[in-house]
Enzyme design. Structure first.
Site, mmCIF file in Angstrom:
data_model
loop_
_atom_site.group_PDB
_atom_site.id
_atom_site.type_symbol
_atom_site.label_atom_id
_atom_site.label_comp_id
_atom_site.label_asym_id
_atom_site.label_seq_id
_atom_site.Cartn_x
_atom_site.Cartn_y
_atom_site.Cartn_z
ATOM 1 N N ASP A 102 1.002 -1.045 0.011
ATOM 2 C CA ASP A 102 -0.081 -0.118 0.272
ATOM 3 C C ASP A 102 0.821 1.187 -0.017
ATOM 4 O OD1 ASP A 102 -2.713 1.166 0.096
ATOM 5 O OD2 ASP A 102 -2.105 1.480 2.148
ATOM 6 N N PHE A 151 -10.442 0.082 -0.710
ATOM 7 C CA PHE A 151 -10.047 -0.917 0.472
ATOM 8 C C PHE A 151 -10.819 -2.166 0.325
ATOM 9 C CE2 PHE A 151 -9.986 -2.722 4.582
ATOM 10 C CZ PHE A 151 -8.961 -2.064 4.942
ATOM 11 N N VAL A 152 -9.820 -3.306 0.266
ATOM 12 C CA VAL A 152 -10.011 -4.679 -0.312
ATOM 13 C C VAL A 152 -9.970 -5.395 1.176
ATOM 14 C CG1 VAL A 152 -9.545 -4.193 -2.652
ATOM 15 C CG2 VAL A 152 -7.780 -5.131 -0.994
ATOM 16 N N ASP A 158 -8.038 -8.033 5.925
ATOM 17 C CA ASP A 158 -9.144 -7.664 6.786
ATOM 18 C C ASP A 158 -9.272 -6.265 6.809
ATOM 19 O OD1 ASP A 158 -6.609 -6.933 8.295
ATOM 20 O OD2 ASP A 158 -7.981 -6.591 10.102
HETATM 21 P P1 IMP Z 1 1.777 -0.519 3.898
HETATM 22 O O1 IMP Z 1 0.869 0.918 3.901
HETATM 23 O O2 IMP Z 1 2.258 -0.663 2.266
HETATM 24 O O3 IMP Z 1 2.743 -0.378 4.904
HETATM 25 O O4 IMP Z 1 0.675 -1.619 4.407
HETATM 26 C C1 IMP Z 1 0.532 -1.857 5.398
HETATM 27 C C2 IMP Z 1 -0.485 -2.916 5.561
HETATM 28 O O5 IMP Z 1 -1.810 -2.162 5.745
HETATM 29 C C3 IMP Z 1 -0.564 -4.206 4.907
HETATM 30 O O6 IMP Z 1 0.304 -4.957 5.021
HETATM 31 C C4 IMP Z 1 -2.055 -4.350 4.716
HETATM 32 O O7 IMP Z 1 -2.181 -5.566 6.002
HETATM 33 C C5 IMP Z 1 -2.786 -3.331 5.393
HETATM 34 N N1 IMP Z 1 -3.623 -2.762 4.096
HETATM 35 C C6 IMP Z 1 -3.211 -1.830 3.195
HETATM 36 N N2 IMP Z 1 -4.243 -1.807 2.269
HETATM 37 C C7 IMP Z 1 -5.104 -2.462 2.757
HETATM 38 C C8 IMP Z 1 -6.559 -2.973 2.088
HETATM 39 O O8 IMP Z 1 -6.972 -2.376 1.229
HETATM 40 N N3 IMP Z 1 -7.246 -3.904 2.704
HETATM 41 C C9 IMP Z 1 -6.716 -4.451 3.987
HETATM 42 N N4 IMP Z 1 -5.466 -4.254 4.385
HETATM 43 C C10 IMP Z 1 -4.790 -3.186 3.904
#
Ligand code: IMP
Ligand code: MG
Length: 193
Positions: A102, A151-152, A158
């Site tokens: 993300d 948001f998936v 989850d």
């Molecule tokens: P980051 O922002 O790349 O550090 O992602 C952190 C964490 O946010 C990921 O490992 C996911 O667990 C969670 N995350 C990000 N986007 C989503 C989404 O669309 N659905 C569910 N969890 C998400």
């Protein structure tokens, strides 16, 4: 379809087909050398357990739990738990597996941490990538699907701890994607306007 899901982005069959193909690419690129596969808890549990069954290399499976601080002042710092044993990292080729890329903070922080702990090589692998949400510069070697900024949930992902057991990846209905004001914002959520 679950009533909280607005639409399905990737069906169970599509996911399984794509995982077989990503695994074939991993095997081609990394060969049959010993590997430590590290799944990021909890979201990557479903993905990593399907993925390793398509890999032939001699591998060990380990997990890490990572929570990132999002307050702006300490961005990039991660709280880590369940780290693999030193011998599973030192001098090893590591495949770091997360559910979704993300902002990129989790992956970037974990890759740096694994190198700091002596990994010989770290290769990132994510099932989903939301390139439009990136705030740090990070490339992963293996990506399942690139998706829009929504948001998936499902297939391990989850919202507030729910929906990990859905066998497909779906976009959560907006009315189900809010938490009470006194609760922390869950990671990855795009704040509503
Ligand atoms: P980051 O922002 O790349 O550090 O992602 C952190 C964490 O946010 C990921 O490992 C996911 O667990 C969670 N995350 C990000 N986007 C989503 C989404 O669309 N659905 C569910 N969890 C998400
Ligand atoms: Mg996660």
């Amino acid at each position: 379809m679950h009533p909280a899901i607005d639409r399905i982005l990737h069906t169970e069959a599509e996911i399984q087909e794509r995982i077989a193909s990503v695994a074939a690419t991993i095997s081609q690129r990394l060969g049959g050398e010993p590997l430590t596969v590290i799944g990021v808890l909890n979201g990557a549990v479903v993905f990593v357990s399907d993925l390793i069954r398509h890999l032939d290399a001699p591998l060990e499976l380990a997990f890490v739990s990572a929570s990132s601080y999002r307050d702006g002042t300490t961005s990039g710092s991660l709280e880590l738990d369940f780290l693999p044993a030193p011998k599973q990292i030192e001098g090893r080729r590591v495949l770091l597996v997360d559910d979704i890329l993300d902002t990129g903070r989790t992956m970037k922080g974990l890759v740096a941490e694994l190198y700091a702990r002596g990994a010989a090589e770290v290769h990132g692998c994510v099932l989903l990538d939301k390139p439009s949400r990136r705030v740090v510069d990070i490339d992963v070697d293996f990506v399942g699907f690139s998706i829009e900024d929504a948001f998936v949930v499902g297939y391990g992902l989850d919202f507030a701890g729910l929906y990990r057991n859905l066998p497909y990846i779906g976009v959560l209905k907006s009315e189900h994607a809010t938490v009470p004001a006194d609760d922390a914002e869950p990671p990855g959520t795009t704040p509503s306007p």
